[in-house]
Structure formats: structure tokens, C-alpha cells
Design an enzyme around this catalytic site. Structure first.
Site, PDB file in Angstrom:
ATOM      1  N   GLU A 158       0.853  -1.202   0.000  1.00 12.83           N
ATOM      2  CA  GLU A 158       0.000   0.000   0.000  1.00 12.83           C
ATOM      3  C   GLU A 158       0.879   1.239   0.000  1.00 12.83           C
ATOM      4  O   GLU A 158       1.939   1.217   0.648  1.00 12.83           O
ATOM      5  CB  GLU A 158      -0.891   0.017   1.252  1.00 12.83           C
ATOM      6  CG  GLU A 158      -1.935  -1.076   1.267  1.00 12.83           C
ATOM      7  CD  GLU A 158      -2.857  -0.992   2.496  1.00 12.83           C
ATOM      8  OE1 GLU A 158      -2.795   0.024   3.220  1.00 12.83           O
ATOM      9  OE2 GLU A 158      -3.627  -1.929   2.719  1.00 12.83           O
ATOM     10  N   HIS A 211      -8.038   1.027   1.873  1.00  9.02           N
ATOM     11  CA  HIS A 211      -7.756   1.027   3.317  1.00  9.02           C
ATOM     12  C   HIS A 211      -8.591   2.097   4.042  1.00  9.02           C
ATOM     13  O   HIS A 211      -8.052   3.001   4.690  1.00  9.02           O
ATOM     14  CB  HIS A 211      -6.267   1.228   3.584  1.00  9.02           C
ATOM     15  CG  HIS A 211      -5.828   0.717   4.924  1.00  9.02           C
ATOM     16  ND1 HIS A 211      -4.608   0.134   5.145  1.00  9.02           N
ATOM     17  CD2 HIS A 211      -6.452   0.685   6.136  1.00  9.02           C
ATOM     18  CE1 HIS A 211      -4.491  -0.216   6.417  1.00  9.02           C
ATOM     19  NE2 HIS A 211      -5.611   0.110   7.036  1.00  9.02           N
TER      20      HIS A 211
HETATM   21  P1  NAD Z   1      -7.350  -7.803  18.197  1.00  7.80           P
HETATM   22  O1  NAD Z   1      -5.962  -8.005  18.636  1.00  7.80           O
HETATM   23  O2  NAD Z   1      -8.362  -7.285  19.146  1.00  7.80           O
HETATM   24  O3  NAD Z   1      -7.911  -9.186  17.617  1.00  7.80           O
HETATM   25  C1  NAD Z   1      -7.140 -10.079  16.866  1.00  7.80           C
HETATM   26  C2  NAD Z   1      -7.584 -11.489  17.249  1.00  7.80           C
HETATM   27  O4  NAD Z   1      -6.869 -12.401  16.433  1.00  7.80           O
HETATM   28  C3  NAD Z   1      -7.278 -11.832  18.694  1.00  7.80           C
HETATM   29  O5  NAD Z   1      -8.436 -12.260  19.379  1.00  7.80           O
HETATM   30  C4  NAD Z   1      -6.245 -12.953  18.598  1.00  7.80           C
HETATM   31  O6  NAD Z   1      -6.460 -13.943  19.602  1.00  7.80           O
HETATM   32  C5  NAD Z   1      -6.511 -13.525  17.227  1.00  7.80           C
HETATM   33  N1  NAD Z   1      -5.336 -14.153  16.641  1.00  7.80           N
HETATM   34  C6  NAD Z   1      -4.055 -13.727  16.651  1.00  7.80           C
HETATM   35  N2  NAD Z   1      -3.263 -14.572  15.968  1.00  7.80           N
HETATM   36  C7  NAD Z   1      -4.072 -15.571  15.519  1.00  7.80           C
HETATM   37  C8  NAD Z   1      -3.841 -16.733  14.749  1.00  7.80           C
HETATM   38  N3  NAD Z   1      -2.621 -17.051  14.284  1.00  7.80           N
HETATM   39  N4  NAD Z   1      -4.897 -17.534  14.474  1.00  7.80           N
HETATM   40  C9  NAD Z   1      -6.141 -17.222  14.921  1.00  7.80           C
HETATM   41  N5  NAD Z   1      -6.427 -16.136  15.678  1.00  7.80           N
HETATM   42  C10 NAD Z   1      -5.387 -15.306  15.965  1.00  7.80           C
HETATM   43  O7  NAD Z   1      -7.265  -6.878  16.901  1.00  7.80           O
HETATM   44  P2  NAD Z   1      -8.396  -5.937  16.311  1.00  7.80           P
HETATM   45  O8  NAD Z   1      -8.318  -4.603  16.943  1.00  7.80           O
HETATM   46  O9  NAD Z   1      -9.686  -6.666  16.324  1.00  7.80           O
HETATM   47  O10 NAD Z   1      -7.854  -5.776  14.816  1.00  7.80           O
HETATM   48  C11 NAD Z   1      -7.980  -6.840  13.884  1.00  7.80           C
HETATM   49  C12 NAD Z   1      -7.233  -6.504  12.602  1.00  7.80           C
HETATM   50  O11 NAD Z   1      -7.834  -5.368  11.977  1.00  7.80           O
HETATM   51  C13 NAD Z   1      -5.767  -6.124  12.789  1.00  7.80           C
HETATM   52  O12 NAD Z   1      -5.018  -6.699  11.736  1.00  7.80           O
HETATM   53  C14 NAD Z   1      -5.763  -4.619  12.631  1.00  7.80           C
HETATM   54  O13 NAD Z   1      -4.512  -4.138  12.206  1.00  7.80           O
HETATM   55  C15 NAD Z   1      -6.808  -4.454  11.567  1.00  7.80           C
HETATM   56  N6  NAD Z   1      -7.428  -3.129  11.452  1.00  7.80           N
HETATM   57  C16 NAD Z   1      -7.669  -2.662  10.204  1.00  7.80           C
HETATM   58  C17 NAD Z   1      -8.303  -1.453  10.039  1.00  7.80           C
HETATM   59  C18 NAD Z   1      -8.556  -0.904   8.653  1.00  7.80           C
HETATM   60  O14 NAD Z   1      -8.561   0.296   8.496  1.00  7.80           O
HETATM   61  N7  NAD Z   1      -8.777  -1.727   7.685  1.00  7.80           N
HETATM   62  C19 NAD Z   1      -8.695  -0.700  11.146  1.00  7.80           C
HETATM   63  C20 NAD Z   1      -8.445  -1.210  12.418  1.00  7.80           C
HETATM   64  C21 NAD Z   1      -7.812  -2.443  12.553  1.00  7.80           C
HETATM   65  C1  MLT Z   2      -5.236   0.546  11.926  1.00 11.67           C
HETATM   66  O1  MLT Z   2      -4.436  -0.375  12.034  1.00 11.67           O
HETATM   67  O2  MLT Z   2      -5.526   1.284  12.862  1.00 11.67           O
HETATM   68  C2  MLT Z   2      -5.914   0.745  10.618  1.00 11.67           C
HETATM   69  O3  MLT Z   2      -5.379  -0.036   9.628  1.00 11.67           O
HETATM   70  C3  MLT Z   2      -6.104   2.145  10.210  1.00 11.67           C
HETATM   71  C4  MLT Z   2      -4.861   2.960  10.009  1.00 11.67           C
HETATM   72  O4  MLT Z   2      -3.907   2.462   9.466  1.00 11.67           O
HETATM   73  O5  MLT Z   2      -4.828   4.092  10.430  1.00 11.67           O
END
Ligand code: NAD
Ligand code: MLT
Length: 527
Positions: free
Chosen positions: A259, A277
Site C-alpha cells: 500500500e 484502506h
Molecule cells: P485484536 O488483537 O483485538 O484481535 C485479533 C484477534 O486475532 C485476537 O483475538 C487474537 O487472539 C486472534 N489471533 C491472533 N493470531 C491468531 C492466529 N494465528 N490464528 C487465529 N487467531 C489469531 O485486533 P483488532 O483490533 O480486532 O484488529 C484486527 C485486525 O484489523 C488487525 O489486523 C488490525 O490491524 C486491523 N485493522 C484494520 C483497520 C482498517 O482500516 N482496515 C482498522 C483497524 C484495525
Molecule cells: C489501523 O491499524 O488502525 C488501521 O489499519 C487504520 C490505520 O492504518 O490508520
């Protein structure tokens, strides 16, 4: 202090930082440019565009904190930061609702072909039968990763009447059960059952490429896949091929292996929906991320504990523990200064009474930080204290016991000094106002409020000593604010503790020790 905001941050965040510090907003810096400017900054704030790797951290000699205005930390080398004593924090709760809502939007759009139908009609095509959709009600949602966002998505999908199955080996089945989610023991089981698969995993060596040509083939041909987590968890080329060949029916993708990108084998497929994203791109999420990281950076630069730090043991601090944190550090300093010949090996920290029920790890760290700050030249932080202790062969044994004879809560630090003597110091806090008290120093009970500058003497109990000590400090130009004497028995060894208004000039303690024939004397700066 100076803060570099290296990615776009909400105005509210920049304003909160600027209240106390000089803030430079410089986005889009290359790695070389970052390495060049890094030495000037005490804090760096990023989102996901800028990578703070070991080279940047090594160059940033003044750096105290790296803040990620969002959740994922895959663009920060947390290990290198920890080694350098730099706090890494994120804003873990800031954008989870936005990311969950974006996921639901993707699932709905995918089920009803909304982007494709929208595009066709605007291009002059009334394609009513072409874009027939599918209902979510009664379908199975497979969730990979039932953490913060996965849970919010599951709760929302539950309201649509979807059946919920998930894979997350770190979540207890009872907890999942309470949310109406059936946990499966393997990824494959979830892939086989899912009508819609949604990914909410972190990007780790275990999760990269989790969805590949082979695993995609285990899914239903009607299945739709959503990824609002991290690029790379799905092999994009394999997914494109599976979608083109009808191995799976559709996909909605917000995140990409590289990205930013405007090229992907997925972009040419009509059964794919993509967003650049956008999961966290709402005003609310950006505002929360900005203000949360600003709060953490301000705390870190003030030398205070940062609850959102990811590389400090202990996490959020219990209210019961908060007033004990500065006291813990003072007890650590006091122990270290009173330990004749130095200290190493095992030191025990006891948490007695009510505080024994709380998570005391951060309080143990606070004691360690205080001890090491008297012997280590570099700044000791909650982050590097365990590493520095390890390097010195110092290990803290933490003991919690709900029983405390004389105090509601008590922290006691004890051990054997390098000269083989037992040393104990202890403290507590009193209401009102959580006032700190030292209640044991040099193994002797007393009751004194710690102050910035203090002096302690061990001597044989006899009349006239207090007067002699008072005169000696007066001659040295040091005003005594308070004095306390503690002893175990009349005529035995006594302990005098003095709170002083000024630092003790060199030679004064030695002079007083001589004059009163003390066994020992020490000056200490606790503030
Ligand atoms: P979190 O840490 O609360 O949840 C992740 C879960 O995955 C946990 O419950 C953990 O136990 C589980 N996990 C970890 N490794 C694992 C594996 N190998 N197999 C199975 N389960 C596993 O995280 P979150 O805050 O819910 O975020 C989830 C994802 O979303 C992250 O990758 C984060 O970077 C991404 N995210 C993306 C955006 C976006 O803009 N697209 C925004 C926020 C978060
Ligand atoms: C995050 O990890 O918080 C999301 O991917 C959003 C961002 O990158 O700001």
C-alpha cells in the site's frame, strides 16, 4: 520537547500535542529523510504509511515514544524500540467501531452487488436481473480472529440472523458462546462452513498467506470473502484466480499486501469490491485516534506511565495501584541508596493488604525503575527497566499477600545487600489525598512523609543527637523541614529520617556521621 507527526493526524490530535510541545507535521518522508531528521525528535507519531524500523530508531537518539494513531503495529519495530527504552503505544480502541462498520458495509455491498449496480446504472445500463443478490439471514458468517473488531462484526451480524462460527485459539469457548458464536478448532473448519468469511487477524508470520490457492479450494463456490484486517493475509494472486475460476463467488477487500497501490489482479474482476484502506477513515475514528495518541505522547514525555503502551508489562492500571506508583519508585531508589556495597541477585517486593488483589506488575516495574535509576547512566523507563535489570543479574521476586497487619496496603522491598546484610524498606499511602508514608527504613519502623531531599542516620540511641544533627545541617545551610526518629528499643539502634528543603552539600553526611558516631548516614534525592 519536539514531536514529529509523520503521517496525517486529526487536527484535534495535533492541537493536543501542541499545547505542551513543538510539533512538526512532515508527511511522506522517505526512509533516508526520516533517518536524517529523527535525531531532533523526542516523539514520533505515525499512522500506517510511515515505517519506523530499527535504523530510524537507532538514529533517533532523543526518542522516548513512538505513537501509532490506530491499531496495527506492523509498521513499527517494537523489539528495536524496546531495546532502546522507547515506549511504543497505539490507540487500540479508537477505530474498532469504524472498522467493524466498514466490514458490515462490505458484506452488505457484496451480498447485494451495490457498487456494480451503481456503476452500471450511472453508465446508462438498467441491469435489474444481472445484479440479483443474496440474503444474509440464515447464512453462516465465518470469523477468523474474534478480537475487538471480530467481536463487533459478529454482534452486528447476529442482528441480521446470521449463524456465527469462528476460529481464534486464544478465546475461551465460553466467552464466544456468550456472544452466540460457535468456536471451531481449525481455520479449515471455518472455511468449509462459511457463506461469508470475514478476516480480523493481526498480520503475523502465522497469518501471512493463510488464505492461499489450497485453502481457498476448501470453501463453498458460493462463498464471499471480506478482508478489512491486513493485506498479505490473503494471497491476492491466488484469490484473483479463485474468483475468476468460480472457486469462490466474491470478495471485498480493504487492505493490500503493498500500500498504496493502484494495481492488483483483483481490480479487473466484476465480483470484487475494493476500498483503499478505508476501515478507519471516519471523522470519529480519526478524532479518537488523534486525541488518544496525543494523550499517550504527552504522558510519555512527562515521564509518566502510558496505559496504552504495548511494550510495557501490566497494561491498564488499577485505580488501587495508581497512588502507589510514585511511592514504588521512591522505595526502589531508597533501597538502592541504602544498600551498602550495591545490590544484585534477588530482591523481593511484597504487595500486602488490599493492593494484593490488584494487577501489581506495573508497581513492581516502578520499584525496579527507581532502583536502576540510581545506578544506570541512561534514562530508565518502564520499557527498558526489565532489560537493564537482566543485564545486571538483578531479578525482582514479586509476592502478593492479602494480609497486612498494620496497614490497609503496604509495599515492602527487601533483599540482601552485596555486603551480606538484610535490608528492608516499606511504604504505604494514607487518606485523605493518598499521602505517601515511609514506614520502614533500614529495617527500622518509623513514619515519615517522603520529600525530594532526605537524609538518614543509623546511630546508638542516646540524648542530644537530634540537636547535634540539627546544628550541623544549619552550619551547612540546609533547612530541616521535618525530622523523625524510629527505634526498636530504648538505648538500641535508632534511625533518624530528615526531610530537607535543599540538596545536601557534599561532605555534610560524612561530617555528621563523625560528629554523632553514627553507624551509617545517607543523603538521597527522591523527587
Ligand atoms: P485484536 O488483537 O483485538 O484481535 C485479533 C484477534 O486475532 C485476537 O483475538 C487474537 O487472539 C486472534 N489471533 C491472533 N493470531 C491468531 C492466529 N494465528 N490464528 C487465529 N487467531 C489469531 O485486533 P483488532 O483490533 O480486532 O484488529 C484486527 C485486525 O484489523 C488487525 O489486523 C488490525 O490491524 C486491523 N485493522 C484494520 C483497520 C482498517 O482500516 N482496515 C482498522 C483497524 C484495525
Ligand atoms: C489501523 O491499524 O488502525 C488501521 O489499519 C487504520 C490505520 O492504518 O490508520
Amino acid at each position: 520537547m519536539k514531536i514529529l507527526v509523520a503521517d496525517a493526524l486529526a487536527d484535534s490530535g495535533v492541537a493536543a500535542l501542541s499545547q505542551f510541545h513543538d510539533v512538526d507535521v512532515k508527511t511522506g518522508l522517505s526512509k533516508d529523510e526520516l533517518v536524517e531528521v529523527a535525531p531532533a525528535y523526542d516523539a514520533i507519531v505515525v499512522r500506517s504509511a510511515t515505517t519506523i524500523d530499527a535504523d530510524v530508531i537507532a538514529a533517533a537518539s532523543r526518542l522516548k515514544v513512538i505513537a501509532r494513531a490506530g491499531v496495527g503495529l506492523d509498521n513499527v519495530d517494537v523489539e528495536a524500540a524496546t531495546k532502546a527504552g522507547v515506549i511504543v503505544c497505539n490507540a487500540p480502541q479508537s477505530n474498532i467501531i469504524s472498522a467493524a462498520e466498514h466490514t458490515i458495509a462490505m458484506i452488505m455491498a457484496l451480498a447485494r452487488n451495490i457498487p456494480q449496480a451503481n456503476e452500471a446504472l450511472k453508465a446508462g445500463r438498467w441491469e435489474r436481473s444481472k445484479w440479483n443478490g443474496t440474503e444474509l439471514h440464515g447464512k453462516t458468517l465465518g470469523v477468523l480472529g474474534l478480537g475487538r473488531i471480530g467481536t463487533l462484526v459478529a454482534q452486528r451480524a447476529n442482528a441480521f440472523g446470521m449463524r456465527l462460527v469462528a476460529y481464534d485459539p486464544f478465546i475461551a469457548p465460553e466467552r464466544a458462546g456468550r456472544m452466540g458464536v460457535e468456536l471451531r478448532g481449525t481455520v479449515e473448519e471455518v472455511l468449509r462452513e462459511a457463506d461469508v468469511l470475514t478476516i480480523h487477524l493481526p498480520k503475523t508470520p502465522e497469518t501471512v498467506g493463510l488464505l492461499n490457492a489450497e485453502s481457498l479450494r476448501t470453501m463453498k463456490p458460493t462463498a464471499r470473502i471480506v478482508n478489512v484486517a491486513r493485506g498479505g493475509i490473503i494471497d491476492e494472486a491466488a484469490l484473483a484466480e479463485a474468483l475468476a475460476e468460480g472457486v469462490v463467488a466474491g470478495a471485498a477487500i480493504d487492505v493490500f499486501a503493498t500500500e498504496p497501490t493502484t494495481e492488483s489482479p483483483l481490480f479487473g474482476l466484476s465480483n470484487v469490491i475494493v476500498t483503499p484502506h478505508l476501515g478507519a477513515s471516519t471523522e470519529e475514528a480519526q478524532d479518537k485516534a488523534g486525541t488518544q495518541v496525543a494523550e499517550s505522547v504527552n504522558l510519555a514525555l512527562a515521564g509518566e506511565f502510558v496505559p496504552d503502551a504495548v511494550n510495557v508489562q501490566g497494561g491498564a492500571i488499577d485505580d488501587l495501584i495508581k497512588p502507589f506508583l510514585p511511592l514504588g519508585e521512591k522505595l526502589g531508589r531508597l533501597y538502592a541508596v541504602l544498600a551498602e556495597g550495591g545490590f544484585h541477585g534477588d530482591v523481593t517486593v511484597e504487595f500486602l493488604g488490599d493492593i494484593a488483589d490488584a494487577d501489581t506488575r506495573i508497581l513492581g516495574l516502578s520499584v525496579l525503575k527507581g532502583m536502576l535509576s540510581t545506578v544506570v547512566a541512561e534514562p530508565v523507563t518502564f520499557v527498558n527497566a526489565p532489560l537493564l535489570a537482566d543485564e545486571r543479574g538483578l531479578s525482582l521476586r514479586e509476592v502478593s499477600d492479602g494480609h497486612s497487619e498494620d496497614y490497609v496496603s503496604l509495599v515492602r522491598v527487601s533483599g540482601t545487600t552485596a555486603e551480606g546484610r538484610t535490608l528492608r524498606v516499606a511504604g504505604t499511602t494514607f487518606q485523605p489525598g493518598d499521602r505517601e508514608r515511609l514506614v520502614e527504613v533500614w529495617n527500622t519502623p518509623l513514619d515519615v512523609e517522603p520529600s525530594d531531599h532526605m537524609a538518614f542516620f543509623r546511630y546508638d540511641d542516646r540524648p542530644g543527637v537530634i540537636g547535634t544533627v540539627g546544628s550541623a545541617f544549619g552550619e551547612a545551610g540546609v533547612n530541616i523541614a521535618a525530622a523523625q526518629v524510629g527505634r526498636r528499643e530504648v538505648g538500641g539502634e535508632a534511625l533518624m529520617a530528615l526531610s530537607l528543603d535543599d540538596a545536601v552539600p557534599s561532605g555534610t553526611i560524612e561530617h555528621i556521621v563523625d560528629r554523632i558516631g553514627a553507624h551509617e548516614g545517607r543523603a538521597i534525592t527522591l523527587g
